[in-house]
Design an enzyme around this catalytic site. Structure first.
Site: not given
Ligand SMILES: *Cc1c(COP(=O)(O)O)cnc(C)c1O
Length: 416
Positions: A47, A144, A277, A324
């Site tokens: 992802k 979540r 800055y 930036m």
């Molecule tokens: C991002 C994610 C992972 C991977 O987590 P890591 O700590 O990077 O290994 C696994 N399962 C879900 C549902 C995630 O959102």
């Protein structure tokens, strides 16, 4: 055109600003992690553009290294992998009512399902005339996504009824851990208990599951009892440690991303020179400044003053505010004399500046930047912006410029 006007290649050609991604490090990390979790299957989580490393390149490397699954948050990310020709099982787990479930089903993408998605997935499957493959998600404590345990029996009943009708198949069950990076905490045990309860209810309802999965990187490395049939590993694939008190090297992992640029200006200033800055840093004595052409638009947090920059084998902290596009290091009084003694040309203009990498030769680590910014390594690597070109080394996609890039970093060890 006479030969005298042929431009001489600039030093560090191609290294103006680069995130160099070592695909062989990624393949080695995967092999190492697969040994740790065998016989469970392995999902490489790609992802967020593979945590900033490039989703397609990482996915191809992961498949070549033998991973059985790829994981994404969004269906759109999974569709991009399919469009690029990746055919391994892919799971996507974070949806909204606007998610294109029909496209996912048509492309054979497995869908995480926490509750409300069930009706949307079923209606897409009916329209397509093709069954969806779903993994039911149970919230075992993270708060979540996922069904609550209270709603689980009803949710399972609805899903199994749709399975009996032939519009979907429940092929997996999963959950996500909240504190696996803190192995001493008791909540992981509680989450595992809830997970086992949920699995028992689902199997009692007749589900024939291909995969039960709950482990992230931290659990994969610290809790073999979380491996079940499949582990979902993100951070570890990229060679980083999820534990505050354990380094990549201690875990047998190699950071895959090196962030490097070259010095854009090298100049002498008197005592009393304010820097950047706000003029928050003022030189105490005559000194030499190096300008680093990376800033918060490139994903370096503005708050991370003090973060390390390695030049010619010496690590300097960033002084003054990060802007930036740029930041400044103070090379210190007498920098030019020391350069001359080391037979380095008197200016570091164009010299390679490494912000973080694999730590070889004592080089800076992304964890130092995370500490300077009050955040974690995950956030640093995923926020390096598209303005920083990715350059791939150590894999099938390697380019000639990539070889030059790594060589120039390896050679910059003279010391100032
Ligand atoms: C991002 C994610 C992972 C991977 O987590 P890591 O700590 O990077 O290994 C696994 N399962 C879900 C549902 C995630 O959102």
């Amino acid at each position: 055109m006479s030969s005298s006007v042929v431009p001489v290649p600039a030093p560090n050609h191609g290294l103006e600003r680069q995130a160099i991604i070592d695909l062989s490090a990624i393949a080695n990390n995967i092999r190492h992690l697969r040994q740790a979790c065998a016989p469970a299957q392995f999902m490489a989580v790609v992802k967020a553009d593979a945590y900033g490393h490039g989703a397609l390149q990482v996915a191809r490397t992961a498949v070549a290294a033998g991973v059985q699954w790829l994981g994404t948050a969004h269906v759109s990310e999974a569709l991009a992998l399919r469009a690029a020709g990746l055919t391994v099982p892919i799971l996507a787990w974070l949806h909204t009512p606007d998610t294109d479930f029909a496209a996912a089903i048509a492309q054979n993408i497995d869908l995480g399902c926490s509750g409300w998605e069930l009706e949307h997935i079923v209606s897409a499957a009916r329209t397509l005339g093709r069954p969806a493959r779903i993994h039911l998600k149970i919230d075992t404590g993270l708060g979540r996504n996922g069904s609550t345990l209270a709603n689980w029996p009803g949710f399972v009943g609805a899903a199994m009824a749709y399975q009996a009708e032939g519009v979907l198949r429940v092929v997996g069950v999963f959950s996500h851990l909240a504190v696996a990076d803190e192995p001493a905490r008791p909540e992981t045990d509680q989450q595992l208990q809830g997970f086992c309860t949920a699995i028992a209810i689902l199997e009692a309802a007749g589900a024939q599951l291909e995969v039960r999965h709950i482990a992230n990187t931290a659990a994969t490395l610290s809790r073999p009892d979380t491996h079940f049939d499949l582990v979902r590993v993100g951070l570890g694939v990229y060679g980083l440690s999820p534990f505050p008190d354990r380094t990549s090297a201690q875990l047998g992992l190699e950071p895959a991303m090196t962030l490097a640029t070259q010095i854009a200006s090298c100049k002498d200033v008197p005592a009393g020179q304010g820097i950047s800055y706000g003029l928050n840093y003022v030189t105490a004595e005559p000194t030499t400044l190096g300008l680093i052409p990376l800033g918060y638009a490139d994903g370096i947090p503005r708050i991370a003053t003090g973060g390390p920059v390695r030049v010619n084998g010496v690590t300097y902290p960033v002084v003054g505010r990060i802007a930036m596009d740029q930041m400044v290091i103070d090379l210190g009084p007498g920098a030019r004399d020391r350069l001359a003694e080391a037979s380095v040309p008197g200016s570091l203009l164009g010299a390679t500046a490494e912000l973080f990498g694999n730590g070889s030769g004592g080089g800076p680590l992304v964890e130092q930047w995370a500490a300077a910014a009050g955040t974690i390594n995950y956030e640093l690597i995923t926020r390096i912006s598209p303005r920083v070109p990715r350059r791939y080394v150590g894999g099938a996609d390697e380019t000639a410029a990539g070889e030059i890039a790594t060589a120039s970093i390896a050679e910059s060890g003279a010391g100032l």
